[in-house]
Motif scaffolding. Structure first.
Motif, PDB file in Angstrom:
ATOM      1  N   ASP A 218       0.850  -1.177   0.000  1.00  0.00           N
ATOM      2  CA  ASP A 218       0.000   0.000   0.000  1.00  0.00           C
ATOM      3  C   ASP A 218       0.897   1.241   0.000  1.00  0.00           C
ATOM      4  OD1 ASP A 218      -1.675   2.127   0.530  1.00  0.00           O
ATOM      5  OD2 ASP A 218      -3.062   0.883   1.655  1.00  0.00           O
ATOM      6  N   LEU A 219       1.007   1.866  -1.155  1.00  0.00           N
ATOM      7  CA  LEU A 219       1.921   2.999  -1.294  1.00  0.00           C
ATOM      8  C   LEU A 219       1.550   4.160  -0.391  1.00  0.00           C
ATOM      9  CD1 LEU A 219       3.241   1.509  -3.486  1.00  0.00           C
ATOM     10  CD2 LEU A 219       2.714   3.317  -5.092  1.00  0.00           C
ATOM     11  N   VAL A 220       0.262   4.420  -0.278  1.00  0.00           N
ATOM     12  CA  VAL A 220      -0.167   5.638   0.408  1.00  0.00           C
ATOM     13  C   VAL A 220      -0.134   5.460   1.915  1.00  0.00           C
ATOM     14  CG1 VAL A 220      -2.008   7.318   0.638  1.00  0.00           C
ATOM     15  CG2 VAL A 220      -1.577   6.255  -1.565  1.00  0.00           C
TER      16      VAL A 220
ATOM     17  N   ARG B  50       2.027   7.467 -10.053  1.00  0.00           N
ATOM     18  CA  ARG B  50       0.916   8.250 -10.586  1.00  0.00           C
ATOM     19  C   ARG B  50       1.079   8.535 -12.074  1.00  0.00           C
ATOM     20  NH1 ARG B  50      -2.025  11.271  -6.137  1.00  0.00           N
ATOM     21  NH2 ARG B  50      -1.214  10.236  -4.308  1.00  0.00           N
TER      22      ARG B  50
ATOM     23  N   TRP C 108      -0.685   5.967 -14.156  1.00  0.00           N
ATOM     24  CA  TRP C 108      -2.132   6.148 -14.176  1.00  0.00           C
ATOM     25  C   TRP C 108      -2.540   7.289 -15.112  1.00  0.00           C
ATOM     26  CZ3 TRP C 108      -7.029   4.975 -13.230  1.00  0.00           C
ATOM     27  CH2 TRP C 108      -7.953   6.017 -13.134  1.00  0.00           C
TER      28      TRP C 108
ATOM     29  N   TRP D  64      -8.504  -0.992 -16.321  1.00  0.00           N
ATOM     30  CA  TRP D  64      -7.270  -1.300 -15.590  1.00  0.00           C
ATOM     31  C   TRP D  64      -7.524  -2.454 -14.625  1.00  0.00           C
ATOM     32  CZ3 TRP D  64      -4.525   2.448 -11.637  1.00  0.00           C
ATOM     33  CH2 TRP D  64      -3.247   1.954 -11.358  1.00  0.00           C
TER      34      TRP D  64
ATOM     35  N   GLY E 254      -4.001   0.767  -2.402  1.00  0.00           N
ATOM     36  CA  GLY E 254      -4.011   2.217  -2.258  1.00  0.00           C
ATOM     37  C   GLY E 254      -3.779   2.946  -3.564  1.00  0.00           C
ATOM     38  N   ARG E 255      -4.047   2.268  -4.696  1.00  0.00           N
ATOM     39  CA  ARG E 255      -3.724   2.859  -5.984  1.00  0.00           C
ATOM     40  C   ARG E 255      -4.722   3.917  -6.419  1.00  0.00           C
ATOM     41  NH1 ARG E 255      -0.192   0.196  -4.766  1.00  0.00           N
ATOM     42  NH2 ARG E 255       1.705  -0.173  -5.942  1.00  0.00           N
ATOM     43  N   LEU E 256      -5.884   3.968  -5.774  1.00  0.00           N
ATOM     44  CA  LEU E 256      -6.908   4.916  -6.205  1.00  0.00           C
ATOM     45  C   LEU E 256      -7.216   5.916  -5.102  1.00  0.00           C
ATOM     46  CD1 LEU E 256      -9.369   2.040  -6.997  1.00  0.00           C
ATOM     47  CD2 LEU E 256      -7.565   2.750  -8.551  1.00  0.00           C
ATOM     48  N   LYS E 257      -6.221   6.264  -4.339  1.00  0.00           N
ATOM     49  CA  LYS E 257      -6.479   7.180  -3.226  1.00  0.00           C
ATOM     50  C   LYS E 257      -6.760   8.592  -3.733  1.00  0.00           C
ATOM     51  CE  LYS E 257      -6.391   4.834   0.573  1.00  0.00           C
ATOM     52  NZ  LYS E 257      -5.116   4.250   1.022  1.00  0.00           N
ATOM     53  N   GLY E 258      -5.760   9.263  -4.267  1.00  0.00           N
ATOM     54  CA  GLY E 258      -5.992  10.604  -4.781  1.00  0.00           C
ATOM     55  C   GLY E 258      -6.463  10.576  -6.217  1.00  0.00           C
ATOM     56  N   PHE E 259      -6.479   9.379  -6.808  1.00  0.00           N
ATOM     57  CA  PHE E 259      -6.713   9.272  -8.233  1.00  0.00           C
ATOM     58  C   PHE E 259      -8.187   9.421  -8.587  1.00  0.00           C
ATOM     59  CE2 PHE E 259      -3.023   7.217  -6.873  1.00  0.00           C
ATOM     60  CZ  PHE E 259      -2.128   7.062  -7.885  1.00  0.00           C
ATOM     61  N   MET E 260      -8.985   8.493  -8.002  1.00  0.00           N
ATOM     62  CA  MET E 260     -10.337   8.317  -8.526  1.00  0.00           C
ATOM     63  C   MET E 260     -11.406   9.017  -7.706  1.00  0.00           C
ATOM     64  SD  MET E 260      -9.954   6.383 -11.112  1.00  0.00           S
ATOM     65  CE  MET E 260     -11.716   6.335 -11.283  1.00  0.00           C
TER      66      MET E 260
END
Lengths: 197, 197
Positions: free
Chosen positions: A112-114, A127, A130, A157, B170-176
């Motif tokens: 979990d990167l965040v 990012r 993405w 994706w 955590g790939r869609l935290k600030g993203f989506m």
DNA sequence: GCGCAATGTAAGCGGCGCTTACACGAGGAG
DNA sequence: CTCCTCGTGTAAGCGCCGCTTACATTGCGC
């Protein structure tokens, strides 16, 4: 990044390189700072001059992977004749990384990167990938709203990523191989990712 | 499984229970046989009377998870009025496990079951889930050939699984989160999984 | 040439998985 | 009722790990 050749000769780069090799051979869990130090002929404490901890070294390896992936995305877009085939090319690039360097791919998407405190460099690199995907989806349908673009990017994706995860987890060993061949499988997944709701 | 109450009182079940708790709180990597032994008030060697190694204990926890998942599948099918909503209910059950017990889900799908020597019980439990999925897809379209059923099951499962992996990573935290709400997201993913090519 | 900061080392702390040799105690055989 | 077996738990230890501290070395700027 690091200064240049000192006692060892850019130990930092050597550690990243050796860690990448180990990750590919035995997965992220197989990376041991002590073992890497021994391989490179330095003391067990030396790596800590360049990386705060084990996690920081793995983050550096993962960041390099994301840079490679983003570069592959841009290459796919540049070589594509139109927006639709650009998206298809990016899907192929994603699958190529996943099956060409499964250990690296696992490392890139395992943690979990965040929530864990990943380095800003790693977050930025992740990012960028993405953004490239989203740009391709937007270009393929200029009339789509941002929300629709986001939805299509995410679900497409997800399809690719899930397929990779299931394959790498060995979930389709005796299950799927009977009725479907390998290349048919890849095409079916790409069609699913790029088409449909 | 185990005899009954001896010195400790079914240490085997206690270990599985404690390991499941730890997995949920800190992930599979946080499980330490020594720490579990101390928690349960036994010596560090005691767990090895019941599990060959750390991996065997985690396999037992994962197998229990697969049994729960398959039970949830059957429940969803039993409660559904028709085949189409049965498939939708199974998708919801999959997502419910993933987001309700993320640590367990991660454990269940993190390791390569086949390549690593997983126990037959775990393999059987894992396959039962797949069979339930395939049965639902086949029931939803009785005219589909086995290959088509296999393709639909795989790509739909991939979509769900990939979405979960990306969210948990955590790939869609600030993203989506900006353009799409959470519930819209789930519905969009289920639609993608069940529809399209 | 010299001092400083970057780099590497030696030694050690606590924790881990796992093994070996030994101690206990419940329950069947006699 | 006794005894003996085997399932269960223990004590101690091996080798590995991440990481830290105090100290040695060495290349570069002054």
């Amino acid at each position: 990044m690091s200064r240049s050749a000192y006692h060892h000769g850019d130990l930092r780069a050597g550690l990243i390189e050796a860690a990448a090799t180990t990750v590919e051979q035995g997965g992220p869990d197989a990376v041991s700072l002590r073992a890497l130090a021994q391989t490179l002929g330095v003391s067990t404490a030396a790596p800590y001059r360049h990386f705060a901890d084990r996690r920081a070294l793995l983050d550096a390896v993962a960041a390099r992977g994301f840079e490679d992936l983003t570069a592959a995305y841009h290459r796919a877009v540049a070589e594509a004749p139109d927006a639709a085939s650009a998206a298809r090319g990016m899907a192929r690039a994603y699958l190529a990384l996943a099956f060409g360097k499964p250990g690296l791919f696992r490392l890139m998407f395992a943690s979990d990167l965040v929530n864990d405190g990943a380095s800003p460099a790693l977050l930025t690199a992740a990012r960028a990938g993405w953004e490239a995907l989203r740009g391709a989806v937007a270009a393929a349908d200029p009339h789509a709203s941002p929300a629709v673009v986001a939805r299509r990017t995410l679900t497409g994706w997800s399809t690719l990523h899930g397929f990779i995860s299931l394959v790498q987890g060995g979930r389709l060993k005796g299950f799927m191989t009977e009725p479907l061949g390998e290349s048919e499988l890849l095409e079916a997944v790409i069609d699913k990712a790029l088409g449909g709701p």
